[in-house]
Design a protein around this motif. Structure first.
Motif, PDB file in Angstrom:
ATOM      1  N   GLN A 367       0.800  -1.220   0.000  1.00 53.16           N
ATOM      2  CA  GLN A 367       0.000   0.000   0.000  1.00 53.16           C
ATOM      3  C   GLN A 367       0.837   1.276   0.000  1.00 53.16           C
ATOM      4  OE1 GLN A 367      -2.075  -1.354   3.629  1.00 53.16           O
ATOM      5  NE2 GLN A 367      -3.981  -1.039   2.511  1.00 53.16           N
ATOM      6  N   LYS A 368       2.109   1.179   0.454  1.00 52.75           N
ATOM      7  CA  LYS A 368       2.960   2.358   0.593  1.00 52.75           C
ATOM      8  C   LYS A 368       4.207   2.249  -0.257  1.00 52.75           C
ATOM      9  CE  LYS A 368       3.523   4.584   4.300  1.00 52.75           C
ATOM     10  NZ  LYS A 368       4.375   5.137   5.132  1.00 52.75           N
ATOM     11  N   ASP A 460       0.528   8.710   1.340  1.00 53.04           N
ATOM     12  CA  ASP A 460       0.180   7.322   1.671  1.00 53.04           C
ATOM     13  C   ASP A 460       0.569   6.981   3.113  1.00 53.04           C
ATOM     14  OD1 ASP A 460       2.900   7.359   1.400  1.00 53.04           O
ATOM     15  OD2 ASP A 460       3.037   5.640   0.028  1.00 53.04           O
TER      16      ASP A 460
END
Length: 519
Positions: A367-368, A460
């Motif tokens: 996700q990051k 993020d």
């Protein structure tokens, strides 16, 4: 010649918890106590055993979990308090009872309604009784800052004779100026001599707690009572990190003195306490504030780039804050590298906790773009929290509230039961989330505080949500934490976390009540 050591007495878990809204559960207190042990704190005041079943339970478990620091329990100069303190410390390797009574004219007359001779008699009886349980006994003169020095000498001589090894002189209401506190300690130090260790505990009502503490050290005090981030009642206590770094940085003044503190654990300790209590240091807070090592002025930036010491009197690395926080770990990193990183950050985890944290780490990597030390710390803080999960958040769905009233649909799984799905309308997305959780649990909570912050930089970044929820009127608010890239999901997790903490504490109180009824 070796330096003379100043004992660091940390009362974050006792006086620090008395900050409005800073209550902690037992597992959170254990985590802080273990970090204080890594920090090198000499004495950890783990609580006030007679205050509540929760305090007694926390002290008992900390006593079993910590071996390198002395574990201390506070007790009024009352037999039942002292007995409770002794019982709570039964399993401690190093232990101390800290008993106190007020000594100022205003406290003796209006609070205690006792004469000075009665106060001395009570103090002597309390110290002698505490001494019957253990060797290490500390005695405090509450409101010593406003007490008569002649009377202080009289009562200190009496408790030394009764067996007190440490004598604490608190500026309980933060009234004194540095030169005044220094003069009091100097006179008492000359009177006490080598018969006992003099300690100070300064409050920050006039913003002088650290200055007063340092002046007292120069005047003969050899123990200082303080808290991480300066937490405490009203305006707080003397900040541990400021006292320690002042002694370390100004060796030209404190050259013959030192502490046992591992300063590289200061930042980690500050962050842990801030994360658990939800009370973060202000950005311009000395040593651990977000801006403590930041430079925005062009002149300052130019100077620091040329030579750091032009505008920095200490290094960020001295307190454990790396020069570059980004780490090499990524989605292709293995479990071994992750475990090494955890160890480098100062965490000790079980295999089960390691596996859970590693799974969260791998999911976060998807996700990051960049993973930072603070991301890892946040994940570990959440995974090493041992609050029983009566309810587990399975999923949430939020409506688009632009054209109407927002609603939330939530799926929770109750321990030993199937998943429960429900929905509710609210005045906003957060309100809808909380109302839905209330409907499922049949327990209504009233939100007292709500904070959202980014764990690290970037769009993020992990969102950390802290909520304070009151589940029973006139009872302390419960703190819950949530961590996720999605702020609303983090919010739901925080509220469920607070609910689980409340149910855990309610169960503990119920068990304690049953035990008392059997007795």
């Amino acid at each position: 010649m070796s330096a003379e050591m100043i004992k660091i007495f940390d009362t974050t878990l006792r006086d620090g918890e008395q900050s409005p809204g800073a209550s902690m559960n037992t597992e959170e207190k254990i985590r802080i106590a273990k970090q204080l042990e890594r920090l090198g704190v000499d004495v950890i005041e783990a609580g006030f055993a007679a205050a509540s079943p929760g305090d007694f339970d926390a002290i008992s478990k900390i006593a079993s979990a910590v071996s390198e620091s002395t574990i201390c329990s506070l007790a009024r100069a009352v037999e039942k308090d002292i007995k409770a303190a002794a019982d709570s410390l039964a399993s401690a390797k190093l232990k101390r009872i800290h008993t106190f009574i007020a000594t100022s004219p205003i406290h003796m007359e209006y609070k205690l309604r006792m004469t000075p001779s009665e106060v001395i008699k009570r103090a002597v009886e309390a110290v002698a009784y505490a001494k019957s349980f253990m060797e290490d006994v500390e005695f405090s003169c509450e409101d010593a800052g406003r007490s008569d020095v002649g009377f202080l000498k009289e009562i200190l001589a009496a408790v030394i004779e009764a067996g007190a090894g440490t004598l604490n002189i608190p500026d309980t209401v933060g009234y004194r100026l540095p030169h005044e506190m220094g003069a009091i300690i100097k006179e008492l130090h000359e009177f006490v001599g080598n018969r006992a260790i003099l300690s100070v505990h300064c409050h920050n009502d006039l913003g002088l707690a650290v200055a007063n503490s340092l002046y007292c050290i120069q005047s003969g005090a050899r123990q200082v009572e303080c808290t991480i981030n300066g937490l405490g009642e009203r305006a707080g206590n003397a900040a541990l990190e400021e006292i320690v770094m002042a002694i370390k940085t100004r060796r030209d003044i404190f050259g013959g003195l030192d502490t046992r503190i591992n300063t590289k654990e200061i930042y980690a300790s500050s962050q842990l306490v801030a994360n658990i209590t939800g009370i973060r240091p202000q950005p311009n807070k000395a040593i651990v504030g977000k801006n403590a090592f930041a430079h925005e002025s062009g002149i300052h930036q130019d100077g620091v780039l040329k030579h750091k010491e032009t505008y920095e009197i200490m290094h960020a690395s001295d307190i454990g804050l790396g020069e570059q926080e980004s780490i090499v770990l990524g989605k292709h990193s293995g479990r071994h590298a992750f475990k090494d990183k955890i160890k480098a950050l100062g965490f000790e985890v079980s295999d089960e906790e390691l596996n859970a944290a590693f799974d969260r780490f791998k999911a976060l990597c998807d996700q990051k773009k960049e993973i930072y030390d603070e991301d890892i710390r946040a994940i570990l803080a959440e995974e090493t929290s041992h609050i029983p999960k009566v309810y587990e958040l399975v999923g949430i769905q939020l409506s688009d509230c632009s054209m109407g009233r927002p609603y939330a649909a939530i799926t929770l799984k109750k321990e030993g039961s199937e998943e429960i799905v429900d929905a509710a309308i609210g005045n906003g997305s957060v309100d809808a989330l909380f109302k839905t959780i209330d409907r499922i649990s049949q327990i209504k909570g009233e939100l007292k505080d709500y904070k959202v912050e980014a764990v690290t930089q970037g769009k993020d970044a992990l969102a950390k949500v802290v909520v304070k929820v009151e589940f029973e009127e006139n009872k302390p608010a419960i703190i819950g934490h949530g961590l996720h890239i999605d702020t609303m999901l983090a919010t739901a997790k925080a509220y469920v976390g607070a609910l689980n903490s409340y149910l855990s504490m309610r169960e503990l109180m119920g068990k304690k009540k049953c035990e008392e009824e059997r007795i």
